[in-house]
Scaffold this motif. Structure first.
Motif, short mmCIF file in Angstrom:
data_model
loop_
_atom_site.label_atom_id
_atom_site.label_comp_id
_atom_site.label_asym_id
_atom_site.label_seq_id
_atom_site.Cartn_x
_atom_site.Cartn_y
_atom_site.Cartn_z
N TRP A 27 -21.71 63.98 29.48
CA TRP A 27 -20.37 64.35 29.94
C TRP A 27 -20.42 65.18 31.21
O TRP A 27 -20.48 66.41 31.18
CB TRP A 27 -19.60 65.15 28.90
N CYS A 28 -20.39 64.53 32.31
CA CYS A 28 -20.37 65.20 33.61
C CYS A 28 -19.23 66.23 33.64
O CYS A 28 -18.08 65.89 33.34
CB CYS A 28 -20.18 64.17 34.71
N PRO A 29 -19.50 67.49 34.00
CA PRO A 29 -18.45 68.51 34.07
C PRO A 29 -17.31 68.14 35.01
O PRO A 29 -16.19 68.61 34.83
CB PRO A 29 -19.17 69.76 34.56
N LEU A 30 -17.59 67.29 35.97
CA LEU A 30 -16.55 66.85 36.89
C LEU A 30 -15.51 65.98 36.20
O LEU A 30 -14.34 65.97 36.57
CB LEU A 30 -17.20 66.08 38.05
N PHE A 31 -15.92 65.27 35.14
CA PHE A 31 -15.02 64.36 34.43
C PHE A 31 -14.52 64.93 33.10
O PHE A 31 -13.49 64.52 32.59
CB PHE A 31 -15.72 63.02 34.13
N ARG A 32 -15.29 65.84 32.51
CA ARG A 32 -14.96 66.35 31.17
C ARG A 32 -13.73 67.24 31.23
O ARG A 32 -13.69 68.23 31.93
CB ARG A 32 -16.14 67.13 30.61
N ARG A 33 -12.74 66.88 30.46
CA ARG A 33 -11.49 67.65 30.42
C ARG A 33 -11.55 68.65 29.27
O ARG A 33 -12.03 68.33 28.18
CB ARG A 33 -10.30 66.71 30.23
N ILE A 34 -11.07 69.85 29.52
CA ILE A 34 -11.02 70.87 28.49
C ILE A 34 -9.62 71.49 28.47
O ILE A 34 -8.92 71.50 29.48
CB ILE A 34 -12.09 71.97 28.70
N CYS A 70 -32.78 58.64 28.92
CA CYS A 70 -31.78 58.05 29.82
C CYS A 70 -30.50 58.87 29.68
O CYS A 70 -29.96 58.98 28.58
CB CYS A 70 -31.50 56.60 29.44
N LEU A 71 -30.03 59.45 30.79
CA LEU A 71 -28.82 60.26 30.76
C LEU A 71 -27.67 59.51 31.40
O LEU A 71 -27.83 58.89 32.44
CB LEU A 71 -29.05 61.58 31.51
N GLN A 72 -26.51 59.59 30.77
CA GLN A 72 -25.30 59.00 31.31
C GLN A 72 -24.39 60.14 31.76
O GLN A 72 -24.38 61.21 31.16
CB GLN A 72 -24.59 58.17 30.24
N GLU A 73 -23.62 59.89 32.80
CA GLU A 73 -22.67 60.85 33.37
C GLU A 73 -23.36 62.14 33.83
O GLU A 73 -22.88 63.23 33.62
CB GLU A 73 -21.55 61.17 32.38
N PHE A 74 -24.48 61.97 34.50
CA PHE A 74 -25.20 63.11 35.08
C PHE A 74 -24.54 63.47 36.41
O PHE A 74 -24.25 62.61 37.22
CB PHE A 74 -26.67 62.74 35.29
N TRP A 75 -24.30 64.74 36.64
CA TRP A 75 -23.60 65.22 37.82
C TRP A 75 -24.58 65.41 38.98
O TRP A 75 -25.07 66.48 39.24
CB TRP A 75 -22.90 66.53 37.51
N VAL A 76 -24.85 64.36 39.73
CA VAL A 76 -25.87 64.40 40.78
C VAL A 76 -25.43 65.15 42.03
O VAL A 76 -26.25 65.58 42.82
CB VAL A 76 -26.36 62.98 41.18
N SER A 77 -24.13 65.35 42.22
CA SER A 77 -23.69 66.04 43.43
C SER A 77 -23.73 67.57 43.28
O SER A 77 -23.47 68.28 44.23
CB SER A 77 -22.28 65.59 43.82
#
Length: 82
Positions: A27-34, A70-77
């Motif tokens: 869950w990339c923090p850029l996409f994860r809604r809280i 294997c990681l999905q939704e990794f925040w590479v930026s």
């Protein structure tokens, strides 16, 4: 969640070598809604929250001791997390 599989390298022969492969959507923090009292927002706006969560993810991945991860939704930026 995390999915881990053990794969045989020896075609079913006795004493065959195996490798473990784990996949995890982090869950990339850029996409994860809280949800916050002021309304829904994205986790990337709260550094301490996503860094704490990512430290827990790293600990979990180390405990798995998989050969391949294997990681999905990794925040590479975000260079803090790369």
């Amino acid at each position: 969640g995390i999915h881990t599989s053990r794969l045989s390298l020896g075609g079913g022969e006795p004493d065959q070598e195996t490798i473990t492969v784990s996949t995890f959507n982090i869950w990339c923090p850029l996409f994860r809604r809280i949800n916050k009292p002021e309304g829904e927002t994205r986790e990337c706006e709260f550094r301490e929250e996503y860094m704490t969560r990512n430290r827990k993810i790293i600990k979990l991945l180390e405990e798995l001791d998989s050969d391949v991860i294997c990681l999905q939704e990794f925040w590479v930026s975000n260079m803090e997390l790369v």
